[in-house]
Write an enzyme that holds these catalytic residues in place. Structure first.
Site, PDB file in Angstrom:
ATOM      1  N   CYS A  11       0.840  -1.199   0.000  1.00  0.00           N
ATOM      2  CA  CYS A  11       0.000   0.000   0.000  1.00  0.00           C
ATOM      3  C   CYS A  11       0.876   1.249   0.000  1.00  0.00           C
ATOM      4  O   CYS A  11       1.702   1.432   0.894  1.00  0.00           O
ATOM      5  CB  CYS A  11      -0.902  -0.050   1.230  1.00  0.00           C
ATOM      6  N   CYS A  14       0.269   3.572   2.951  1.00  0.00           N
ATOM      7  CA  CYS A  14       0.817   2.990   4.188  1.00  0.00           C
ATOM      8  C   CYS A  14       2.325   3.214   4.237  1.00  0.00           C
ATOM      9  O   CYS A  14       2.893   3.500   5.297  1.00  0.00           O
ATOM     10  CB  CYS A  14       0.549   1.487   4.257  1.00  0.00           C
ATOM     11  N   ASP A 388      22.196  16.365 -32.297  1.00  0.00           N
ATOM     12  CA  ASP A 388      23.547  16.760 -32.684  1.00  0.00           C
ATOM     13  C   ASP A 388      23.889  15.924 -33.922  1.00  0.00           C
ATOM     14  O   ASP A 388      23.312  14.847 -34.115  1.00  0.00           O
ATOM     15  CB  ASP A 388      24.504  16.444 -31.526  1.00  0.00           C
TER      16      ASP A 388
END
Length: 688
Positions: A11, A14, A388
């Protein structure tokens, strides 16, 4: 700082609560719990016993090095066993309820509720006393309420379904974590060290620079190094994502974690393992899991206000109909409890983390290092990519593109003059000489003419090799002048070979365009992404490369600060990524919303950019963008599903049709869908 693995962490909210509690301990201020990686980082001075107690209060456990074994398997088995017994008791009671004494049915229901929801109760009750309202608090209130009005059957079903829901949440996140852990297991554990002609197996962390190691067929190369003996092909997929083996011989560079396919190699270690490319990659991949995306931050903030809002709605559902519309208290109290369960934000909180971990893992498998969820999310929103030229769209190595020959001595004289030179252009010319099989004598005398080229004597005759200035003593005929102008117009660098009287021929040298560049530009254009080339090279060369690869626009003769200004201008019209080699383009990479470096394990590339293409070519870039777009789509879909199913369930309260089991099924259904959809990102498929 020490790092520990946490088991039983299913969780996200939690995890945040536990982190807050740990931070209040002595030496716990710097503690950080990563829900995605299921790990805790904490100061070494912190009291680990107290940390374990905090984690245990939420059903999680800290795994120290000595305890490393399959804790998650044990935890999941225990949860499965309890859920199985609870479900069995529930079904048994329903079937035989008519013949059971009422007290026995209540005991069976209560046992089933306790076994499947005891952790939720403990956490929920603690939160109630602290006036902290989260998922566990909502579920505890709902279950106590259902029991208080005698809804034993529904209370038991809710407890079992919520337990099953938590199990599935943990399973989904664990699947994503295990996929990541599997990726991280590529690191070798031991190496065969050769010292005083004696072979000894040692842990890789004792290897030092300049140690010689022996790597047999099928074994992993322990760290970055150089081959000092042997010839073999090496599988570098763990580093670069390339599936094809790379041939290695003496003086070839190798990467730690790559696999020796056949033969025996002796390798001189150039970096201790903790400084190797693989160690840096593993560190970056782990760090990437811990960064929160803007979407995740929004969800976490939203959930903070969402839970109290649901509680207010629940109270209103319980009280307004009986007070003002003649509803019965029992019916609407029951409806209010169902609203509480609908309000659990489990699926909403899981909308993002499983998808993010899956996306980072999938890209890492392809040799693309994304340094955090925020960059993964950003990659999927890119509208313009600036490239580039040298080393990105081109190989960054001179290549003889054209040869104009006026005298058949051209290749043999060029070979005689250039064969001992280490200059990149000399190597490119020698490659053509060798390909043509031209024989050559050794030059008797070589003299460098600064800013011009080389003057050399071969078989007693003086020759010149270089630019136009090296042969100013000659009067060029019209054919030579025309060819020089034509080659220069094509953006080629000229190397002219001549004797005292005649021009023998001209080599037109260019930076070879990467084979995949054009195909990549086509795929990006099809994906609706604008491509721009920024280079310090002159206009003719820039035009030539731009036409070859098919970029949308190009800008030449740019100094580093001018590249930065161009990126700033592009940023005004959309989201811009810059791709360079991570060294020369550092300022532009920093200014762009997303910096992408060409890598193949170079330290500078890994450290500079937000994303690193470890293959050192652009081939997998469209795939990375496609994966990132899929992650973003999945997160949006997950949020829509999580909120949509809850909204439908809440609307059922209007006619009074919402029940506790429908409420929990709406939450569980959303959680299952969110987890399964997120895990589809891990499935390999050919990106068109």
């Amino acid at each position: 700082m020490k790092e520990y693995k946490i088991e039983g962490l299913s969780c996200a909210s939690c995890a945040a609560d536990m982190e807050e509690k740990i931070k209040k301990l002595d030496h716990g201020e710097s503690a950080a719990i990563s829900f995605n990686a299921s790990k805790l980082k904490i100061d070494e001075g912190a009291n680990i016993s107290k940390v374990k107690k905090i984690l245990a209060s939420d059903g999680a456990s800290l795994i120290t090095n000595e305890e490393q074994h399959d804790h998650s398997h044990t935890h999941n088995n225990k949860l499965k066993l309890f859920l199985g017994i609870s479900t069995g008791l529930f079904l048994l009671t329903i079937i035989f309820e008519a013949s059971f004494p009422n007290i026995l049915s209540v005991i069976f229901y209560l046992t089933a509720i306790t076994m499947s929801g005891y952790q939720t109760f403990i956490k929920g009750l603690k939160n109630l006393f602290r006036l902290k309202f989260n998922i566990d608090t909502l579920m505890t209130i709902a279950l106590v309420g259902a029991i208080s009005i005698g809804e034993w059957k529904e209370a038991t079903l809710v407890a079992i379904l919520f337990g099953f829901n938590e199990y599935l949440e943990g399973l989904g996140m664990e699947k994503a974590r295990k996929s990541m852990e599997k990726l991280l297991k590529v690191a070798p554990k031991e190496a065969v060290l050769i010292k005083d002609e004696v072979e000894k197996v040692v842990p890789i962390d004792v290897l030092q620079k300049d140690d010689i190691v022996l790597v047999k067929s099928g074994e992993k190369i322990p760290s970055d190094g150089i081959v000092v003996d042997g010839i073999s092909s090496v599988n570098e997929a763990a580093i670069t994502g390339e599936s094809l083996p790379v041939e290695k011989e003496v003086n070839a560079e190798v990467f730690g974690g790559s696999i020796n396919n056949e033969g025996v190699l002796k390798i001189k270690i150039t970096k201790a393992f903790e400084d190797s490319s693989l160690a840096k990659i593993l560190h970056l991949v782990q760090e990437a899991q811990e960064t929160k995306t803007p979407t995740e931050q929004f969800i976490n903030k939203f959930a903070k206000y969402y839970t109290p809002f649901i509680m207010i709605i629940s109270v209103l559902v319980m009280t307004l109909p009986p007070l003002f519309f003649g509803g019965t208290w029992g019916t609407w109290f029951y409806q209010g409890l169902a609203v509480l369960i609908v309000g659990c934000p489990c699926a909403l909180i899981l909308s993002s983390p499983i998808a993010i971990v899956s996306g980072i893992t999938r890209n890492a498998r392809n040799g693309i290092l994304v340094k955090g969820g925020v960059f993964l999310e950003q990659l999927g929103k890119i509208t313009t990519i600036a490239f580039d030229k040298t080393g990105t769209l081109t190989k960054g190595e001179p290549h003889v593109e054209k040869i104009v020959e006026y005298d058949n001595r051209l290749l043999s004289i060029a070979g005689a003059v250039e064969n001992k030179s280490s200059h990149p252009i000399a190597k490119a010319i020698m490659k053509k000489v060798e390909e043509a099989g031209a024989g050559f004598s050794e030059s008797d005398e070589i003299k460098t003419l600064s800013g011009r080229g080389i003057e050399a004597t071969v078989d007693g005759i003086k020759y010149f090799l270089g630019n136009e200035k090296s042969i100013e003593h000659l009067n060029f005929n019209e054919e030579v002048l025309r060819d020089i102008d034509e080659l220069k117009a094509q953006g080629l660098t000229l190397v002219i070979v001549a004797d005292l009287e005649h021009v023998l021929g001209i080599f037109g040298v260019s930076d070879e365009v990467r084979q995949e560049s054009k195909a990549v530009m086509d795929k990006l254009r099809q994906a609706g992404i604008k491509t721009v080339m920024l280079t310090g090279d002159h206009i003719q060369t820039a035009k030539k490369v731009a036409n070859q690869v098919g970029v949308s626009e190009s800008h030449a003769n740019l100094l580093p600060e001018q590249k930065v200004e161009k990126i700033k201008t592009l940023n005004e019209n959309g989201s811009v990524a810059m791709i360079g080699d991570g060294i020369n383009d550092a300022p532009a990479l920093a200014v762009a919303e997303l910096g992408i470096a060409m890598g193949k394990g170079t330290d500078s590339a890994i450290e500079t950019a937000d994303i690193v293409l470890m293959q050192d070519h652009l081939g997998k870039l469209p795939s990375a963008i496609s994966i990132s777009k899929k992650v973003n789509k999945v997160i949006k879909l997950n949020i829509s599903l999580a909120l949509g199913l809850k909204l439908i369930a809440l609307l059922l309260t209007i006619p009074g049709w919402l029940t506790l089991w429908i409420a929990i099924l709406s939450d569980m259904g959303a959680t299952i869908l969110v987890s399964l959809i997120s895990l589809t990102i891990l499935i390999e498929n050919k990106v068109k």
